[in-house]
Design an enzyme around this catalytic site. Sequence first.
Site, PDB file in Angstrom:
ATOM      1  CG  ASP A  57      -1.823   1.162   1.316  1.00 50.45           C
ATOM      2  OD1 ASP A  57      -1.742   2.037   0.430  1.00 50.45           O
ATOM      3  OD2 ASP A  57      -2.628   1.214   2.266  1.00 50.45           O
ATOM      4  CE1 TYR A 147      -7.980  11.069 -10.378  1.00 51.08           C
ATOM      5  CE2 TYR A 147      -8.407  12.685 -12.104  1.00 51.08           C
ATOM      6  CZ  TYR A 147      -7.811  11.517 -11.678  1.00 51.08           C
ATOM      7  OH  TYR A 147      -7.032  10.803 -12.549  1.00 51.08           O
ATOM      8  CG  ASN A 176     -11.604  11.553 -22.186  1.00 49.36           C
ATOM      9  OD1 ASN A 176     -11.174  12.709 -22.195  1.00 49.36           O
ATOM     10  ND2 ASN A 176     -12.718  11.241 -21.583  1.00 49.36           N
TER      11      ASN A 176
HETATM   12  C1  UD2 Z   1     -13.948  12.881 -17.458  1.00 45.97           C
HETATM   13  C2  UD2 Z   1     -14.085  12.239 -16.117  1.00 45.97           C
HETATM   14  C3  UD2 Z   1     -15.101  12.982 -15.311  1.00 45.97           C
HETATM   15  C4  UD2 Z   1     -14.681  14.441 -15.208  1.00 45.97           C
HETATM   16  C5  UD2 Z   1     -14.506  15.009 -16.602  1.00 45.97           C
HETATM   17  C6  UD2 Z   1     -13.922  16.405 -16.566  1.00 45.97           C
HETATM   18  C7  UD2 Z   1     -13.567   9.950 -16.501  1.00 45.97           C
HETATM   19  C8  UD2 Z   1     -14.102   8.614 -16.755  1.00 45.97           C
HETATM   20  N1  UD2 Z   1     -14.496  10.894 -16.345  1.00 45.97           N
HETATM   21  O1  UD2 Z   1     -15.237  12.809 -18.010  1.00 45.97           O
HETATM   22  O2  UD2 Z   1     -15.241  12.403 -14.055  1.00 45.97           O
HETATM   23  O3  UD2 Z   1     -13.469  14.567 -14.529  1.00 45.97           O
HETATM   24  O4  UD2 Z   1     -13.579  14.208 -17.352  1.00 45.97           O
HETATM   25  O5  UD2 Z   1     -13.810  16.850 -17.879  1.00 45.97           O
HETATM   26  O6  UD2 Z   1     -12.389  10.181 -16.407  1.00 45.97           O
HETATM   27  N2  UD2 Z   1     -21.428   9.258 -21.655  1.00 45.97           N
HETATM   28  C9  UD2 Z   1     -22.543   8.720 -22.286  1.00 45.97           C
HETATM   29  N3  UD2 Z   1     -23.000   7.507 -21.865  1.00 45.97           N
HETATM   30  C10 UD2 Z   1     -22.422   6.805 -20.850  1.00 45.97           C
HETATM   31  C11 UD2 Z   1     -21.279   7.376 -20.218  1.00 45.97           C
HETATM   32  C12 UD2 Z   1     -20.813   8.599 -20.651  1.00 45.97           C
HETATM   33  O7  UD2 Z   1     -23.105   9.321 -23.191  1.00 45.97           O
HETATM   34  O8  UD2 Z   1     -22.885   5.695 -20.533  1.00 45.97           O
HETATM   35  C13 UD2 Z   1     -20.922  10.555 -22.145  1.00 45.97           C
HETATM   36  C14 UD2 Z   1     -20.662  11.539 -21.049  1.00 45.97           C
HETATM   37  O9  UD2 Z   1     -21.855  12.202 -20.664  1.00 45.97           O
HETATM   38  C15 UD2 Z   1     -19.639  12.455 -21.737  1.00 45.97           C
HETATM   39  C16 UD2 Z   1     -18.864  11.498 -22.659  1.00 45.97           C
HETATM   40  O10 UD2 Z   1     -19.676  10.349 -22.773  1.00 45.97           O
HETATM   41  O11 UD2 Z   1     -20.277  13.431 -22.507  1.00 45.97           O
HETATM   42  C17 UD2 Z   1     -17.517  11.084 -22.093  1.00 45.97           C
HETATM   43  O12 UD2 Z   1     -17.725  10.637 -20.757  1.00 45.97           O
HETATM   44  P1  UD2 Z   1     -16.555  10.094 -19.803  1.00 45.97           P
HETATM   45  O13 UD2 Z   1     -17.093  10.019 -18.433  1.00 45.97           O
HETATM   46  O14 UD2 Z   1     -15.946   8.877 -20.408  1.00 45.97           O
HETATM   47  O15 UD2 Z   1     -15.418  11.212 -19.901  1.00 45.97           O
HETATM   48  P2  UD2 Z   1     -15.462  12.777 -19.533  1.00 45.97           P
HETATM   49  O16 UD2 Z   1     -14.314  13.374 -20.288  1.00 45.97           O
HETATM   50  O17 UD2 Z   1     -16.794  13.345 -19.771  1.00 45.97           O
END
Ligand code: UD2
Length: 311
Positions: A57, A147, A176
Amino acid sequence: MAHVFVTGAAGFIGSHTVDRLLKEGHRVTGADNFRTGRRENLTVALASPRFTLLELDVAREGGLAAAVTVARPDALIHLAALVSVQESMRDLGLNFDLNVRATHLAAEAARAAGTGRIVFASSAAIYGDVASLPVREEAAKLPISPYGAAKLASEALLLGHGVAFGLTVRCQRYFNVFGPRQDPASPYSGVISIFARRYRERKAVTVYGDGSQTRDFISVHDVARANVLAATRPDIRSGAANICTGRATSLLDVLSVFRRHHPEAPPPVFGEARAGDILHSRGSAAVAAAELGFQSEVPVEEGLAELIRLG
Ligand code: UD2
């Protein structure tokens, strides 16, 4: 051949980084406490005589320092972290312990053991809501989650430490990341991991919004290669770089690849846009190219095809 110590070795990015290091002929000591990491991720690595796995850890005072002092690696890749933005909102103390304190302990361990280089898992989350795209490294850093704040604090800790004690520090600001071994467990997991599981199970995916939102999706294989370069390339200087492709991919683009591979799957369901979602995100890949000699190589479509193939 270098000897590289990897924390978070059994995690998504960690295990791919270990695999890549071994493939390039390096020796690797990996550490993980298996909180979110999985031993199965290291099946290939564990068969190599150049790999040692420690159950450890990194947030426990003294544990990492002792292990790094014994291992005496050339470089430390610190990937162990609390990786969920949502969890960082729910548990501020845990976010601080696993993201800030653990980084401080990693820096201390590297100094105690005379390790010459630290590579750190930073994130595009340090930028917060960005004003203009592509995001360049000098953009304002106004994180909007504990975070992101912890990752930014950790960068500052490490870079200052590097100057004070003569270590090379590389902060890798991942965009991403997607690929095999990414955990789709929560609704806030990376969208591609969620879609991959839903399509595999022949269930409809939900698209939040109209699917026109774009992200700079980068394959974990490219990210692993960027980590290996940062840890082993000779003559590089301390600094921070976006680890991204520099290209925007929309959710509709992602969906079209899944639909081509799964013509039998039910059509996607379109729902309300997620609160707090950003519409577009894309990094500038120029600094990583100049400072690490890194350029992404896996087209998103190919990375998706691999993920779908592996089932
Ligand atoms: C990332 C982070 C998030 C936040 C954000 C800040 C991750 C996984 N998420 O989100 O917590 O820090 O960055 O910019 O690191 N979506 C769908 N359907 C689903 C899931 C997601 O449409 O089942 C969409 C979601 O609403 C978004 C896009 O897909 O518009 C990408 O989502 P994500 O969570 O993979 O990544 P992100 O960049 O939005």
